[in-house]
Design a protein around this motif. Structure first.
Motif, PDB file in Angstrom:
ATOM      1  N   ASP A1080       0.836  -1.198   0.000  1.00 42.95           N
ATOM      2  CA  ASP A1080       0.000   0.000   0.000  1.00 42.95           C
ATOM      3  C   ASP A1080       0.871   1.249   0.000  1.00 42.95           C
ATOM      4  O   ASP A1080       0.369   2.360   0.076  1.00 42.95           O
ATOM      5  N   LYS A1081       2.177   1.064  -0.037  1.00 46.40           N
ATOM      6  CA  LYS A1081       3.076   2.219   0.012  1.00 46.40           C
ATOM      7  C   LYS A1081       2.933   3.017  -1.278  1.00 46.40           C
ATOM      8  O   LYS A1081       2.531   2.498  -2.316  1.00 46.40           O
ATOM      9  N   GLN A1084      -1.029   8.294  -3.575  1.00 45.44           N
ATOM     10  CA  GLN A1084      -2.271   8.200  -4.341  1.00 45.44           C
ATOM     11  C   GLN A1084      -2.904   9.572  -4.213  1.00 45.44           C
ATOM     12  O   GLN A1084      -2.851  10.179  -3.164  1.00 45.44           O
ATOM     13  N   ASN A1162       1.970   4.719  -5.877  1.00 46.46           N
ATOM     14  CA  ASN A1162       1.473   3.383  -5.558  1.00 46.46           C
ATOM     15  C   ASN A1162       1.180   2.633  -6.857  1.00 46.46           C
ATOM     16  O   ASN A1162       0.465   3.141  -7.732  1.00 46.46           O
TER      17      ASN A1162
END
Length: 1335
Positions: A1080-1081, A1084, A1162
């Motif tokens: 999830d790094k 966004q 991401n």
């Protein structure tokens, strides 16, 4: 003994074997035939299933007198060896009687009232009158010197042991040697025969099938004619002799035992049946999951682009469940039947001893020794029959394999390329003519390809064949090469029917350049040499110069010695084409056949290749097939084909006036590029100038790069743009070799995984494993208990009191029954518990492995070690092999350990001295047990490695059979192959000796052990008053547990394999992908605009670090703009798109998206904003609806959205016309649809994502003109309001882009709008004017 008796496999099989085999054969033939051909006309491809399979003795048809002699001697040795074990029983019976006699004598004398006088036992004087003396008369005493007797028996044993060693050695080594010679011969004959077959035969036989036949099937024949025969004879002899002893010595007991044995046979037969069935079910269930894995991994780029990873893992896992269920059932059933067999065996023991002892005691028919001889005779016979049955399977498999192989060897090719027959003309003009030729391919007899074709090709002219695909152009060319013979009519050369000419000579006149040229995995010079044997280096250089290949070859670091890689994989399309042209030219052919020789190339390479072809056409009869009309305008004669007929011929201008086939083709092609064609027609640029155009373009790059780019690129790197400087190359070459070494290193040594870690994955199943281990421990204790009971029975025979004797025997027999029942339940428990834990583990690992694979970056999949095939096998085999380190393996280990532990404890308790002596032999016994288990599996593995080199040659030859036939190089390949067979043959001979020696040793160990231990036992009985039954108890306990140990040690290869498989798996699970999909790094953001900027990007593919693909790429696209990349193939157009998708990250420089560095974004988020339509769209094997929905895997998509997307991509009407509408299955890789339809589904799939950025990678290049229009319209609609990057070879498709960027050598040399670039008169202008479509 009993540890082996489970081996009593399939007594039933003897009768049914062949019978069942034939049935399956017929079934296989049925559906297989109907698939390939229509029912009525099965044509020539119909493989007749031979009515009779190869008889067993026909397997030896290639043996010489020498080999026959070797096999006869080997058989005699085997028969003698087989009789050794029953012989030993005779000795054993006498030995037992001796012991018992001695013991009775001791018992008598232990009575104070008796004494030994004159070698007879007498009452002492004071008791004489009271007792009746009658039964004492016979009792002798003091005669029996137990030690002397035992020494005699020991010598018998040693003698038999020595004989067994020698016989075993000869029996194996002679058979293996003889087989090795025959197999080498079969391989040679088979390969040379296959290479002689006509091409039509290869159409009907897949190459993969031939390859497996050459490796596996011939190995199966090898198994059927080598050591297995000798072992079978030996075991069968033992079986016969064992029963003979039983019947001769005591027929009553034998019959009783035999009566019970069908139960065991039935059990074994049923078990084999069930296991086969369940294994089939399990494999079928897994095959579904495997197919999913294969499909997903082959189209990994599509999966990644549409973010389908999680979805795929779930789909895969669903299909694993059923495989797991079948696996557990299989474990349970195996446990049940093993338990059943042990139960029956123990009941048999109980019965035999109970009945036998009554015969000994009540009727005095048998001595105790006879009882043992009969009992063990039948037991050994049964065991050996069971062990002989696997050999029958090997024979059946060998016969089955030989059927197809011998059939091929006997088949006479219809067109024999190696035959010497046929004329050779003194001089050849080169006039070719087709007279009313009708033809259909043997693999598709119902499709008529040529229909009364008549064409005349005049010598020295260039004739072009044009027409829609499937009109028979390429077929006509193949008939000229005589790959096939016409069904009617004839092809003539200078008026001679080519069927009357010598094939090799005819093919040596012809040079051919195909659409997809095949290069062999050797150097460039060698590849060209294939054109004509013994050609000098000067000729090669001349040919490469004529083919415009000389310059690029000299640019390579190793020049002519550069390896082209498997199938020419290291070369670009244009380079391969030019090498192929050089290869054709070196032949100095009279007739030159060009089959779409330039269609696979981009414009620049095409100009080069076309120029080369124009040079070489002069003075030769040339036939050129082309789809691109620009390439054939200047042919002397153009022939238009349609439906297998030549419908028109003439010059370009004449045919345009006729308004026929040619006219329609021309107009279709040029409608798109009318404007361009006008320009090209005014200029009519002669092709010879196109060659110099490359040089001028380089010069212009250099000047412009000095002026405009100097601020972007540091001075030093400019020359590399023009010509890769030698320095850059030298460095990268060194790196490459270093890399290559490192790569090889990382391939092999995988540290076996620690068992602890494997068990950690199996942790949730600990209760199952606990219960399984309990069951295994009990099972392990059974063997020693058996030897305890057995010796106890012997002890009862020396008891003089009959009542006590009777009671003791009954209780022992009851005990046997109890042990059997317990063993039944524990076996079942063990089987079920371990299969459950193992299957759960396998499924868990498969899921984790698949999940990890899909998470890797795309660069990882480029590595050939990670090809989809390799990865799917890894999922299939590695995961199931890991089971071998847990589950059943733990069971095996616990079983053996308790077995040995109990046996040794028991033995030490009863007699520590004797135990120590036998323990010295234990390692050898264990070795021999392990070795015998290995023998059954055979030595196929080492052979496989030795065959690898030969397999590569045969594989390459069969894959490229057309090219080889065209070059007339069949003989070379056969010779190379034969040379490669020598090493495996030598290895096999060496192995025969080692193998024979080991076998002999393994067989004789047990004899030597017995001789030593019985001799020492005699000493202990005499000197230390040890009871004789304890001697038997200790010996049988340790010997049986020793063989059990051996059997356990034979599982260690499984165990080692499991650890390595696990290690490979963990390597995969532990690998940190460079670009992580699951994390999830990364950034966004809400308002995604779609501004893209490439800043000074440099990039090389990880698998080819020495080729700089992007070299400082700079280009910017604003929201809503369309950017078009053009340029020759290999200049980095598609690569830039892949960087944007983050399949790869640039080595230097940055890709900015909305001003943010792409490496910080991401990954799933970025990909969700991009839609991609590629040149060959990949569809999944499911319905059209599901394929379109695949566009967005993050949400559920409604039907209305799908339909609106389909409308936008002009797909809706077509789908509604299908019977099942949106639920139509597209087939594997979309094979049920045409290319245009697949393209439109792919566009709908991209639209449904509603992407901000649309990437079109040559989305229309593979289509014909009509589909292209529809698709192009759909694309134009899709582009509205999105940032769009287009890569195209046809310039007509990109004229209206906002920015056109011309790329070369990995960076942009000019950019601007169409009109701006045309005004520049630079590279773009030249591309447009030299030839319309760039492919």
């Amino acid at each position: 003994m009993p540890s082996g008796s489970v081996k009593l496999q399939s007594i039933k099989k003897l009768g049914q074997e062949n019978h069942s085999y034939e049935i399956t054969d017929e079934e296989r033939a049925g559906p297989y035939m109907t698939m390939t051909t229509s029912k009525e006309d099965t044509g020539q491809c119909d493989k007749k299933q031979p009515a009779i399979r190869v008889g067993f003795f026909q397997l030896f048809r290639f043996s010489t007198c020498n080999e026959v002699l070797m096999m006869v001697v080997g058989s005699i040795c085997a028969v003698l060896h087989g009789s050794a074990q029953p012989l030993m029983l005779l000795v054993f019976g006498l030995l037992t009687d001796t012991f018992i006699e001695y013991d009775i004598e001791l018992n008598e004398l232990s009575d104070e009232r008796k004494e030994c006088v004159n070698y007879t036992i007498q009452w002492k004087e004071n008791y004489t009158d009271t007792m009746n003396q009658s039964h004492l008369d016979s009792m002798s005493c003091g005669v029996l010197d137990i030690e002397y007797e035992m020494t005699k028996f020991a010598f018998y044993y040693v003698g038999i042991g020595a004989a067994v060693f020698i016989l075993g050695y000869f029996q194996i080594s002679l058979w293996v040697t003889a087989a090795a010679k025959q197999i080498q011969l079969i391989r040679k004959i088979y390969f040379s025969k296959v290479m002689r077959m006509e091409i039509g035969w290869f159409d009907c036989t897949s190459v993969g099938e031939l390859n497996t036949r050459m490796s596996d099937d011939i190995n199966k024949i090898n198994d059927a004619i080598a050591d297995q025969v000798a072992i079978f004879m030996q075991r069968f002899t033992t079986f016969v002799c064992g029963f003979c002893i039983g019947f001769v010595k005591g027929w009553k007991l034998t019959l009783v035992i035999v009566a019970a044995s069908p139960l065991i046979g039935i059990g074994a037969g049923l078990m084999a049946l069930f296991v086969a069935k369940l294994t089939g079910m399990e494999l079928q269930a897994y095959a579904k999951a495997g197919a999913i894995a294969d499909e997903v991994l082959s189209s990994i780029r599509t999966v990644a682009a549409f973010g389908g990873e999680k979805k795929e893992v779930q789909r895969y896992d669903k299909n694993l469940i059923s495989a797991q269920r079948w696996g557990i059932r299989k474990g349970l059933i195996m446990g049940f039947f093993t338990g059943y067999m042990w139960l029956i065996i123990f009941l048999c023991y109980g019965l035999a001893f109970w009945y036998g002892s009554s015969l000994v005691i009540d009727t005095d028919e048998y001595s105790p020794g006879t009882l043992l001889q009969v009992f063990f005779g039948v037991l050994i016979a049964a065991m050996n029959l069971g062990q002989a049955s696997p050999c029958l399977e090997a024979f059946a498999a060998g016969r089955g394999a030989a059927t197809t192989i011998f059939e091929t060897i006997e088949r006479e090719p219809e067109i024999d390329c190696l035959s010497e027959a046929g004329y050779k003309l003194d001089r050849v003009n080169g006039d070719l003519e087709f007279h009313n030729v009708t033809f259909h391919y043997p693999s598709r007899p119902e499709v008529k390809i040529l229909d009364k074709l008549s064409v005349f090709v005049k010598s020295g002219e260039t004739t072009a064949f044009v027409g829609p695909s499937g009109a028979g152009k390429s077929t006509a060319v193949q008939l000229i090469q005589r790959f096939y013979d016409p069904k009617e009519g004839m092809v003539t050369l200078d008026g001679h029917d080519i069927r009357g000419l010598n094939i090799q000579w005819l093919r040596s006149l012809i040079g051919i350049v195909e659409q997809e040229p095949v290069l062999f995995a050797t150097t460039i010079a060698e590849n060209i040499r294939y054109g004509r044997p013994g050609v000098s280096m000067d000729d090669i250089v001349t040919a490469t110069k004529e083919a415009n290949a000389y310059n690029f070859i000299m640019d390579l670091p190793q020049k002519f010695d550069t390896l082209v890689g498997e199938g020419g994989g290291q070369m670009s399309g244009g380079q391969k084409q030019r090498i192929a042209i050089a290869r054709a030219l070196v032949r100095n052919p009279r007739i030159l056949l060009l089959d779409m020789a330039t269609s696979a190339l981009d414009n620049e390479s095409e100009a080069m290749v076309q120029e080369a072809l124009d040079k070489v056409r002069l003075g030769r009869t040339t036939i050129s097939i082309a789809h691109r009309l620009s390439t054939i305008k200047n042919a002397d004669v153009i022939v238009g084909f349609e439906h297998g007929k030549a419908v028109e011929r003439g010059k370009h201008s004449e045919l345009l006036d006729r308004k026929g086939v040619y006219f329609t083709l021309v107009t279709l092609q040029s409608q798109g590029d009318k404007a361009l064609n006008e320009k090209a027609r005014q200029k009519k640029l002669s092709l010879s100038r196109a060659g110099s155009y490359r040089a001028s373009m380089r010069a212009s790059i250099r000047q412009r790069s000095r002026s405009q780019l100097s601020n972007l690129i540091p001075e030093s790197s400019v020359p590399i743009v023009g010509e890769l400087g030698p320095r850059a190359y030298a460095v990268s070459q060194a790196d490459k070799s270093k890399n290559a070494i490192e790569e090889e290193d990382e391939e092999d040594p995988v540290e076996p995984a620690p068992v602890a870690r494997i068990l950690k994955y199996n942790l949730p199943e600990w209760p199952y494993m606990l219960f399984g281990s309990l069951g295994a421990a009990v099972n392990g204790g059974v063997n020693p208990v058996y030897s305890l009971l057995f010796s106890q029975i012997l002890a009862t025979f020396s008891v003089t009191d009959t009542v006590a004797q009777r009671k003791e025997i009954h209780s022992i027999c009851l005990f046997f029954v109890m042990v059997g029942v317990v063993s039944f339940f524990t076996q079942m428990l063990q089987g079920y518990a371990f299969s459950k834990s193992g299957e759960l583990l396998t499924r868990r690992l498969r899921r984790l492995g698949f999940h990890a694979m899909l998470g890797q970056e795309i660069g990882w999949f480029d590595d050939h070690k990670n090809s989809p095939g390799a990865l799917t096998t890894r999922l299939a085999t590695d995961a199931s092999q890991v089971q071998g380190a847990t589950g059943s393996q733990i069971g095996m280990i616990v079983n053996s350990l308790t077995n040995i532990g109990v046996a040794i404890l028991m033995s030490f308790y009863f007699s520590w001295k004797l135990t120590l002596l036998i323990l010295c032999f234990l390692p050898f016994i264990a070795l021999s047990g392990g070795f015998q288990a290995k023998m059954l599996t055979g030595f196929a593995k080492q052979d496989k490695q030795a065959m690898e080199a030969a397999g590569q040659i045969s594989g390459e030859a069969l894959n490229n059979i057309r090219t080889i036939a065209g070059l007339g190089k069949e003989r070379n390949f056969v010779e190379t192959y034969n040379a490669q067979l020598d090493a495996p043959y030598q290895a096999a001979l060496k192995k025969a000796n080692v193998y024979g020696g080991c076998y002999g040793f393994a067989q004789c160990v047990i004899f030597l052990t017995n001789s030593a231990s019985y001799r020492f036992g005699g000493y202990l009985v005499r000197q230390e008053g040890l009871h004789f039954s304890l001697v038997f108890r200790v010996i049988s306990a340790i010997v049986t547990s020793g063989t059990a140990l051996g059997r356990a040690s034979s599982f260690t290869p499984d165990y080692a394999k499991a650890k390595i498989s696990a290690a490979r798996f963990f390597q995969l699970l532990d690998r940190m992908p460079k670009i992580s999909v699951y994390s999830d790094k990364g950034d966004q953001w809400e308002s995604f605009q779609g501004n893209i900027e490439f800043i000074d990007c440099k990039f090389t593919y990880p698998t080819r670090p020495d080729i700089q693909v992007l070299n400082g790429l700079n280009v910017t696209v604003k929201t809503g703009q369309t950017l078009a990349f053009v340029g020759s193939s290999g200049c980095g157009k598609s690569t830039s798109v892949q960087l944007l998708e983050r399949f790869y990250d640039p080595d230097k420089g940055r890709v900015l998206i909305d001003g943010r560095d792409s490496t910080l974004v991401n990954v799933p988020f970025l990909r969700s904003k991009i839609g991609i339509v590629s040149q060959e769209p990949i569809l999944f094997d499911c319905s059209i609806l599901e394929n379109i929905k695949y566009g967005d895997n993050s949400r559920d998509i409604s039907m209305d959205e799908v339909i609106s997307a389909a409308r936008k991509s002009q797909l809706h009407d077509f789908v509604m016309s299908l019977p099942e509408k949106y639920d139509t299955n597209v087939g594997a890789q979309g094979s049920q649809l045409s290319r245009g339809q697949k393209q439109r589904i792919a566009i709908a799939r991209a639209i449904i994502r509603d992407p901000k950025i649309l990437l079109l990678d040559e989305a229309t290049s593979a289509l014909d003109t009509e589909s292209e229009k529809t698709v192009q319209a759909a694309l134009d609609k899709a582009r509205e309001g999105r940032t769009c990057i287009v890569i195209a070879h046809r310039l007509s498709t990109i004229q209206n882009s906002d920015i056109i960027a011309v790329m070369s050598r990995g960076y942009v040399i000019e950019k601007g709008t169409h009109d701006h670039l045309m005004a520049l008169k630079g590279a773009y202008y030249k591309l447009v004017t030299t030839g319309a479509p760039i492919s």
